[in-house]
Design a protein around this motif. Structure first.
Motif, PDB file in Angstrom:
ATOM      1  N   VAL A 322       0.948  -1.212  -0.213  1.00  0.00           N
ATOM      2  CA  VAL A 322       0.129  -0.043   0.150  1.00  0.00           C
ATOM      3  C   VAL A 322       0.807   1.119  -0.089  1.00  0.00           C
ATOM      4  O   VAL A 322       1.813   1.508   0.986  1.00  0.00           O
ATOM      5  CB  VAL A 322      -0.922   0.110   1.273  1.00  0.00           C
ATOM      6  CG1 VAL A 322      -1.811   1.444   1.147  1.00  0.00           C
ATOM      7  CG2 VAL A 322      -1.846  -1.083   1.207  1.00  0.00           C
ATOM      8  N   PRO A 323       0.826   1.962  -0.897  1.00  0.00           N
ATOM      9  CA  PRO A 323       1.845   3.092  -1.158  1.00  0.00           C
ATOM     10  C   PRO A 323       1.353   4.222  -0.044  1.00  0.00           C
ATOM     11  O   PRO A 323       0.233   4.370   0.318  1.00  0.00           O
ATOM     12  CB  PRO A 323       1.674   3.792  -2.648  1.00  0.00           C
ATOM     13  CG  PRO A 323       0.142   3.233  -2.976  1.00  0.00           C
ATOM     14  CD  PRO A 323      -0.238   1.950  -2.110  1.00  0.00           C
ATOM     15  N   GLY A 324       2.298   5.226   0.257  1.00  0.00           N
ATOM     16  CA  GLY A 324       2.067   6.281   0.906  1.00  0.00           C
ATOM     17  C   GLY A 324       2.636   6.108   2.362  1.00  0.00           C
ATOM     18  O   GLY A 324       2.535   7.077   3.179  1.00  0.00           O
ATOM     19  N   ASP A 325       3.309   5.126   2.744  1.00  0.00           N
ATOM     20  CA  ASP A 325       3.943   5.077   3.816  1.00  0.00           C
ATOM     21  C   ASP A 325       4.985   6.135   3.922  1.00  0.00           C
ATOM     22  O   ASP A 325       5.931   6.372   3.054  1.00  0.00           O
ATOM     23  CB  ASP A 325       4.682   3.580   3.713  1.00  0.00           C
ATOM     24  CG  ASP A 325       5.718   3.555   4.960  1.00  0.00           C
ATOM     25  OD1 ASP A 325       5.116   3.338   6.126  1.00  0.00           O
ATOM     26  OD2 ASP A 325       7.007   3.344   4.666  1.00  0.00           O
ATOM     27  N   PHE A 326       5.102   6.811   5.126  1.00  0.00           N
ATOM     28  CA  PHE A 326       5.857   7.921   5.366  1.00  0.00           C
ATOM     29  C   PHE A 326       7.394   7.916   5.168  1.00  0.00           C
ATOM     30  O   PHE A 326       8.102   8.458   4.629  1.00  0.00           O
ATOM     31  CB  PHE A 326       5.536   8.768   6.614  1.00  0.00           C
ATOM     32  CG  PHE A 326       6.225  10.204   6.639  1.00  0.00           C
ATOM     33  CD1 PHE A 326       6.212  10.941   5.683  1.00  0.00           C
ATOM     34  CD2 PHE A 326       6.497  10.548   8.203  1.00  0.00           C
ATOM     35  CE1 PHE A 326       6.721  12.153   5.816  1.00  0.00           C
ATOM     36  CE2 PHE A 326       7.258  11.812   8.203  1.00  0.00           C
ATOM     37  CZ  PHE A 326       7.187  12.636   7.207  1.00  0.00           C
ATOM     38  N   ALA A 327       7.856   6.574   5.958  1.00  0.00           N
ATOM     39  CA  ALA A 327       9.133   6.188   5.868  1.00  0.00           C
ATOM     40  C   ALA A 327       9.539   5.987   4.333  1.00  0.00           C
ATOM     41  O   ALA A 327      10.626   6.363   4.093  1.00  0.00           O
ATOM     42  CB  ALA A 327       9.385   4.969   6.612  1.00  0.00           C
ATOM     43  N   THR A 328       8.821   5.397   3.360  1.00  0.00           N
ATOM     44  CA  THR A 328       9.274   5.395   2.007  1.00  0.00           C
ATOM     45  C   THR A 328       9.224   6.738   1.503  1.00  0.00           C
ATOM     46  O   THR A 328      10.213   6.490   0.646  1.00  0.00           O
ATOM     47  CB  THR A 328       8.004   4.392   1.326  1.00  0.00           C
ATOM     48  OG1 THR A 328       7.809   3.222   1.808  1.00  0.00           O
ATOM     49  CG2 THR A 328       8.380   4.200  -0.026  1.00  0.00           C
ATOM     50  N   LEU A 329       8.476   7.631   1.729  1.00  0.00           N
ATOM     51  CA  LEU A 329       8.515   8.956   1.126  1.00  0.00           C
ATOM     52  C   LEU A 329       9.833   9.769   1.617  1.00  0.00           C
ATOM     53  O   LEU A 329      10.425  10.395   0.816  1.00  0.00           O
ATOM     54  CB  LEU A 329       7.331   9.819   1.387  1.00  0.00           C
ATOM     55  CG  LEU A 329       5.929   8.914   0.947  1.00  0.00           C
ATOM     56  CD1 LEU A 329       4.580   9.772   1.179  1.00  0.00           C
ATOM     57  CD2 LEU A 329       6.063   8.708  -0.647  1.00  0.00           C
ATOM     58  N   GLN A 330      10.163   9.449   2.873  1.00  0.00           N
ATOM     59  CA  GLN A 330      11.252  10.122   3.363  1.00  0.00           C
ATOM     60  C   GLN A 330      12.441   9.605   2.792  1.00  0.00           C
ATOM     61  O   GLN A 330      13.557  10.349   2.591  1.00  0.00           O
ATOM     62  CB  GLN A 330      11.351   9.907   4.880  1.00  0.00           C
ATOM     63  CG  GLN A 330      10.318  10.716   5.504  1.00  0.00           C
ATOM     64  CD  GLN A 330      10.401  10.427   7.120  1.00  0.00           C
ATOM     65  OE1 GLN A 330      10.271   9.537   7.667  1.00  0.00           O
ATOM     66  NE2 GLN A 330      10.384  11.505   8.000  1.00  0.00           N
ATOM     67  N   HIS A 331      12.270   8.153   2.390  1.00  0.00           N
ATOM     68  CA  HIS A 331      13.785   7.570   1.843  1.00  0.00           C
ATOM     69  C   HIS A 331      13.704   8.050   0.309  1.00  0.00           C
ATOM     70  O   HIS A 331      14.907   8.494   0.141  1.00  0.00           O
ATOM     71  CB  HIS A 331      13.339   6.048   1.936  1.00  0.00           C
ATOM     72  CG  HIS A 331      14.551   5.357   0.987  1.00  0.00           C
ATOM     73  ND1 HIS A 331      15.798   5.337   1.549  1.00  0.00           N
ATOM     74  CD2 HIS A 331      14.361   4.425  -0.091  1.00  0.00           C
ATOM     75  CE1 HIS A 331      16.661   4.544   0.374  1.00  0.00           C
ATOM     76  NE2 HIS A 331      15.628   3.949  -0.372  1.00  0.00           N
TER      77      HIS A 331
END
Length: 394
Positions: A322-331
């Protein structure tokens, strides 16, 4: 109420490039991507003398090759084989050559309408759905995503909202995302020009007392003009009759391509460096000019945004289902931070160095241009920055 995994708000060149970069992975994951765009792209490309254009770096070509769309783009791409950089009335000058850099071209100039046409045609409607013409009037944060309220009184939810609606994003302001706004007290006058002699794939960066001037090679022996002037003078040039305008342009540019015979519609754009203070939030990303808007003289804005889009797609497809995870966006932002800092800094320094006519700066840039020719490592660094290869190996 319907729900999609990704909603890209703005279906222009940056938004469509992100959709294409995500398309294969989204198909494999079962993701639905929605593109919301107020202006219908149309099914047919219509050539126009006055079409606006963008300079693609060599790095951008490599990205589009990986996305499988370069063969179509190349049909109307004009290769930049040489860049001549000079200072009006002074002997400082340098030349960058594709042959010296060991690449087929230093960059390419394409009409925006053709790029849009090729990108839109490459999108699979089974994966990427259009809402067009349509406009998002309000974004509402949810615990697990965003709700998009559209101007046709409909709403839909998404796991990740990508804000790619341009430098004057009303939604960015509505969300309370502040920007750093650094005005250059300049306007860019944009037009297409036809010279008497073939341009031969040459691009010209010419620095004058009133501001920098760029001529980039286009198809059909046209050149894309970006002429930076103080606002009052830019407005005066904008209003001049064609013959008088070409006379002043000829005086500033010289006769490197013979006499300048024709100029098309002229457009004015106030110039500023605009940077969003936040580019990511949980379930939200800012992309393109909504994230950072650069001075056009160095030709870096769209190329940086394309690299952002490619990196964002890679991070999302390597992240949770599921996209939108904050850690992924920070990465994603961490991966792009050096590229953004170097590209924005390079563009800003070039603008400030060559946009002012103070004696010490003039002497410095004259020595700098001479130094580029005398010091191959410095010249190669400058060339790699111009080609969009400065911070990565593509």
């Amino acid at each position: 109420m319907s729900r999609v995994q990704l909603a890209i708000i703005g279906g222009g060149l940056v938004g469509a490039s992100l959709a294409l970069a995500l398309q294969a992975g989204a198909r494999a994951r079962g993701w639905r991507i929605l593109l919301v765009e107020p202006f219908a792209p149309g099914n047919d490309y219509q050539p126009s003398y006055d079409a606006r254009s963008s300079a693609l770096s060599q790095g951008s070509r490599l990205i589009f090759e990986r996305l499988g769309v370069w063969p179509q783009l190349a049909e109307r791409a004009e290769a930049i084989t040489q860049i001549q950089v000079s200072d009006q009335g002074r002997f400082g000058a340098t030349r960058l050559s594709a042959t010296d850099e060991g690449v087929p071209a230093l960059g390419y100039v394409l009409e925006n309408a053709w790029m849009g046409h090729c990108l839109w045609k490459a999108l699979d409607p089974a994966v990427v759905e259009w809402r067009c013409p349509a406009e998002v009037t309000r974004l509402e944060a949810l615990g697990d995503g965003y709700r998009l309220h559209l101007n046709d009184d409909t709403s839909l939810d998404c796991d990740l909202a990508v804000l790619a609606d341009g430098g004057r994003s009303g939604l960015r302001e509505q969300l309370g995302i502040a920007v750093r706004h650094t005005p250059y007290d300049q306007c860019a006058l944009i037009a297409n020009v036809t010279p008497a002699e073939p341009h031969g794939g040459q691009a010209f960066e010419r620095f004058t007392e009133q501001g920098p001037l760029a001529l980039l090679p286009l198809s059909d022996n046209r050149c894309a003009l970006v002429w930076t002037r103080p606002p009052v003078d830019a407005e005066r040039l904008h209003q001049l009759p064609e013959r008088a305008f070409l006379g002043e342009l000829q005086q500033a540019f010289g006769y490197r391509l013979g006499s300048l015979r024709q100029v098309g519609a002229r457009h004015l754009y106030p110039l500023a460096l605009v940077e969003a203070r936040e580019q990511v939030r949980p379930h939200l990303v800012l992309l393109g000019n909504a994230a950072h808007s650069l001075h056009p003289v160095a030709g870096q804005g769209f190329n940086l945004s394309l690299r952002d889009a490619q990196t964002l797609a890679e991070c999302l497809l390597a992240g949770p289902q599921v996209p939108g995870d904050f850690a992924t966006l920070q990465h994603y932002l961490q991966r792009q931070s050096q590229d953004q800092a170097m590209t924005v800094g390079f563009s800003d320094r070039v603008t400030r160095l060559f946009g002012r006519d103070e004696s010490l700066l003039v002497a410095g840039r004259t020595l700098g241009l001479l130094g580029l020719d005398l010091l191959p490592p410095a010249k190669r660094w400058f060339a790699r920055q111009a080609m969009g290869l400065g911070t990565r190996s593509l």
